[in-house]
Design an enzyme around this catalytic site. Structure first.
Site, PDB file in Angstrom:
ATOM      1  N   HIS A  84     -55.833  13.603 -72.263  1.00 41.58           N
ATOM      2  CA  HIS A  84     -56.356  13.371 -70.916  1.00 41.58           C
ATOM      3  C   HIS A  84     -57.869  13.260 -70.979  1.00 41.58           C
ATOM      4  O   HIS A  84     -58.533  14.053 -71.639  1.00 41.58           O
ATOM      5  CB  HIS A  84     -55.970  14.538 -70.000  1.00 41.58           C
ATOM      6  CG  HIS A  84     -56.567  14.421 -68.632  1.00 41.58           C
ATOM      7  ND1 HIS A  84     -56.020  13.621 -67.651  1.00 41.58           N
ATOM      8  CD2 HIS A  84     -57.675  14.973 -68.084  1.00 41.58           C
ATOM      9  CE1 HIS A  84     -56.769  13.692 -66.565  1.00 41.58           C
ATOM     10  NE2 HIS A  84     -57.777  14.515 -66.800  1.00 41.58           N
ATOM     11  N   ASP A 125     -50.847  19.494 -55.652  1.00 37.34           N
ATOM     12  CA  ASP A 125     -52.194  19.102 -56.081  1.00 37.34           C
ATOM     13  C   ASP A 125     -52.640  17.831 -55.369  1.00 37.34           C
ATOM     14  O   ASP A 125     -53.793  17.703 -54.953  1.00 37.34           O
ATOM     15  CB  ASP A 125     -52.255  18.894 -57.598  1.00 37.34           C
ATOM     16  CG  ASP A 125     -53.588  18.282 -57.987  1.00 37.34           C
ATOM     17  OD1 ASP A 125     -54.615  18.959 -57.798  1.00 37.34           O
ATOM     18  OD2 ASP A 125     -53.618  17.109 -58.413  1.00 37.34           O
ATOM     19  N   ARG A 133     -59.514  18.703 -50.443  1.00 38.30           N
ATOM     20  CA  ARG A 133     -60.803  19.154 -51.022  1.00 38.30           C
ATOM     21  C   ARG A 133     -61.834  18.040 -50.971  1.00 38.30           C
ATOM     22  O   ARG A 133     -63.023  18.275 -50.758  1.00 38.30           O
ATOM     23  CB  ARG A 133     -60.581  19.608 -52.471  1.00 38.30           C
ATOM     24  CG  ARG A 133     -59.869  20.948 -52.564  1.00 38.30           C
ATOM     25  CD  ARG A 133     -59.370  21.205 -53.988  1.00 38.30           C
ATOM     26  NE  ARG A 133     -60.406  21.033 -54.982  1.00 38.30           N
ATOM     27  CZ  ARG A 133     -60.216  20.482 -56.194  1.00 38.30           C
ATOM     28  NH1 ARG A 133     -59.030  20.052 -56.571  1.00 38.30           N
ATOM     29  NH2 ARG A 133     -61.208  20.363 -57.026  1.00 38.30           N
ATOM     30  N   SER A 184     -56.296  21.766 -60.964  1.00 38.51           N
ATOM     31  CA  SER A 184     -55.815  20.469 -60.498  1.00 38.51           C
ATOM     32  C   SER A 184     -55.411  19.580 -61.683  1.00 38.51           C
ATOM     33  O   SER A 184     -54.300  19.037 -61.729  1.00 38.51           O
ATOM     34  CB  SER A 184     -56.930  19.812 -59.662  1.00 38.51           C
ATOM     35  OG  SER A 184     -56.667  18.472 -59.437  1.00 38.51           O
ATOM     36  N   LYS A 195     -51.131  18.833 -63.338  1.00 37.41           N
ATOM     37  CA  LYS A 195     -50.495  17.534 -63.588  1.00 37.41           C
ATOM     38  C   LYS A 195     -50.095  17.410 -65.062  1.00 37.41           C
ATOM     39  O   LYS A 195     -49.026  16.885 -65.385  1.00 37.41           O
ATOM     40  CB  LYS A 195     -51.451  16.402 -63.197  1.00 37.41           C
ATOM     41  CG  LYS A 195     -51.606  16.289 -61.682  1.00 37.41           C
ATOM     42  CD  LYS A 195     -52.712  15.346 -61.266  1.00 37.41           C
ATOM     43  CE  LYS A 195     -54.064  15.967 -61.354  1.00 37.41           C
ATOM     44  NZ  LYS A 195     -55.080  15.534 -60.429  1.00 37.41           N
TER      45      LYS A 195
HETATM   46  N1  URA Z   1     -59.744  15.320 -61.224  1.00 34.56           N
HETATM   47  C1  URA Z   1     -58.629  15.942 -60.765  1.00 34.56           C
HETATM   48  O1  URA Z   1     -57.516  15.535 -61.086  1.00 34.56           O
HETATM   49  N2  URA Z   1     -58.787  17.001 -59.951  1.00 34.56           N
HETATM   50  C2  URA Z   1     -59.988  17.499 -59.574  1.00 34.56           C
HETATM   51  O2  URA Z   1     -60.048  18.466 -58.863  1.00 34.56           O
HETATM   52  C3  URA Z   1     -61.138  16.829 -60.044  1.00 34.56           C
HETATM   53  C4  URA Z   1     -60.980  15.742 -60.879  1.00 34.56           C
END
Ligand code: URA
Length: 434
Positions: A82, A161, A168, A183, A187
């Site tokens: 990632h 999320d 957010r 967050s 995932k």
């Molecule tokens: N990328 C994400 O997936 N979540 C965040 O909170 C910030 C960047």
């Protein structure tokens, strides 16, 4: 349990229990807890921060809030990668076929670009016919058959999320380290891999502009991964200038293909080798970095990584001829050189501005629903530290209309700083956090 009490507890600086966090995530995902209470909790977390236990509980609750990918039908150790996002970051395009050719099963969920950073799925769609709309069964079957598949994130992956990140975003509570880490990791955990290699970018084109913030985020994510029982490693890499030379979907695909043919830009190759080595080590395909790097270089030299890319493109409906004949990729009508106004050293390239140049040309998305032009973008001719003579090309703009080409040129000239003194060299890989 009452949401009011949870908000007050956090506001007063106490640690929330796993059960309280689970109550909040369940209720918010189902729509039983309203946005205004979730916003208040996010703001309380923003100011009071979260402990390691709370961060893990939040991550696990969000990862469990929807469908989780079960990759157990795929043999071998699955290692995901990632990136926190950057400009010209085409790493997945070259790295996934490289590691797949070394025997690591790649079952990857990727995203689309938004704002000044690009997304792997948009880039892959430069191959005519390519699709990431696979069912989970097709996805798993492709990995078992050819060793690699990439699909879009399903709507039901970590839905808590998705909802919370959107909230957010509009309540000024994105930039809290624990919230960002949970967050991202929710995932990744829901996507099912056994090992996770994180590329945490830092610099003017990155989410984390300061190196100490990138390091703190990396440490937080590695801790979450370990506590969740997944082998997790983070590489902190420079994003203070674009990665490689090409920025723009089709242009980046071409650069990734060139890399698999052995003609990649030095920094991009270095990053692929650094991340790829960690993936091979995590997947048990090498015992040390030296052996891992040799294997990765080997699959470029013998053409097997390029062949793997062609198989992958073909399996997902794309025209694999474009892997060998890159003139079949989308191309722009206008190819225009941006010339240096004076001689000197390129001392800095304001990286997010280069991403914005690509956005202006139509290569990026201003909103989630914008259409993008896969042919446009910008190819740098000079990188930080290079010497340029007045009148020599700094970059080449690929555009489909002159007005946007001129706008991007003006912006690029402002973003590219030329000085008499050469800048001090900056390492690409800043740290590896295990
Ligand atoms: N990328 C994400 O997936 N979540 C965040 O909170 C910030 C960047």
């Amino acid at each position: 349990m009452r949401m009011y009490d949870i908000i007050m507890k956090k506001r007063n600086g106490a640690e929330l229990s796993k059960e309280e966090i689970q109550f909040f995530i369940d209720g918010y995902t189902k729509g039983e807890i309203p946005d205004y209470q979730a916003s208040a909790l996010m703001m309380a977390i923003y100011f009071q921060k979260m402990t390691e236990r709370e961060t893990l509980a939040l991550t696990m609750s969000m990862a469990d809030s929807g469908e989780k990918l079960d990759l157990s039908a795929i043999q071998g150790i699955k290692v995901d990668k990632h990136s926190t996002g950057g400009v010209g970051d085409k790493t997945s395009l070259a790295l996934t076929p490289m590691v797949a050719a070394c025997g690591i099963p790649v079952a990857k969920m990727s995203g689309r670009g938004l704002g000044h950073t690009g997304g792997t799925i948009d880039k892959l769609e430069s191959f005519p016919g390519f699709t990431t709309a696979l069912t989970t069964e097709q996805f798993i079957a492709n990995v078992n058959r050819i060793g690699i598949a990439i699909m879009g994130q399903t709507a039901d992956l970590a839905p808590a999320d998705k909802k919370l990140y959107a909230l957010r975003d509009v309540t000024a509570t994105v930039d809290n380290l624990s919230l960002i880490a949970s967050s991202i990791m929710s995932k990744k955990l829901a996507a099912g891999a056994d090992g996770i290699v994180l590329d945490v970018k830092t610099g003017s084109g990155a989410f984390m502009k300061q190196e100490q913030d990138a390091r703190a985020l990396a440490e937080e994510m590695v801790k979450i991964g370990k506590n969740a029982g997944r082998k997790t490693i983070a590489v902190i890499s420079d994003m203070d200038q674009p990665l490689g030379y090409a920025v723009g979907n089709g242009l980046e695909v071409k650069e990734a293909i060139d890399t698999l043919k052995g003609n990649g830009p030095k920094d991009f190759v270095e990053l692929c080798l650094a991340l790829g080595s960690q993936m091979l080590l995590a997947g048990g395909k090498a015992v040390n970095s030296k052996e891992a790097e040799e294997k990765l270089k080997g699959v470029i030299e013998d053409g097997s990584a390029l062949k793997k890319l062609a198989e992958f493109v073909e399996a997902q409906g794309g025209d694999s001829k474009a892997v060998y004949h890159t003139e079949l990729l989308p191309s722009a009508r206008i190819v225009h050189s941006v010339k240096a106004a004076k001689s000197g050293f390129v001392s800095h390239i304001v990286c997010d501005e280069v991403g914005i140049c690509s956005l202006i040309l139509g290569g990026g998305r201003e909103t989630k629903d914008s259409m993008i032009d896969l042919a446009v973008g910008i190819v740098l001719c000079k990188k930080t530290g290079d010497y340029v003579r007045a009148g020599e090309a700094l970059a080449v703009i690929h555009a489909n209309d002159m007005e946007h080409a001129m706008e991007a040129q003006e912006r690029y000239l402002r973003a590219c700083i030329i000085t008499d003194q050469a800048p001090a060299p900056v390492p690409l890989i800043k740290a590896v956090i295990q």
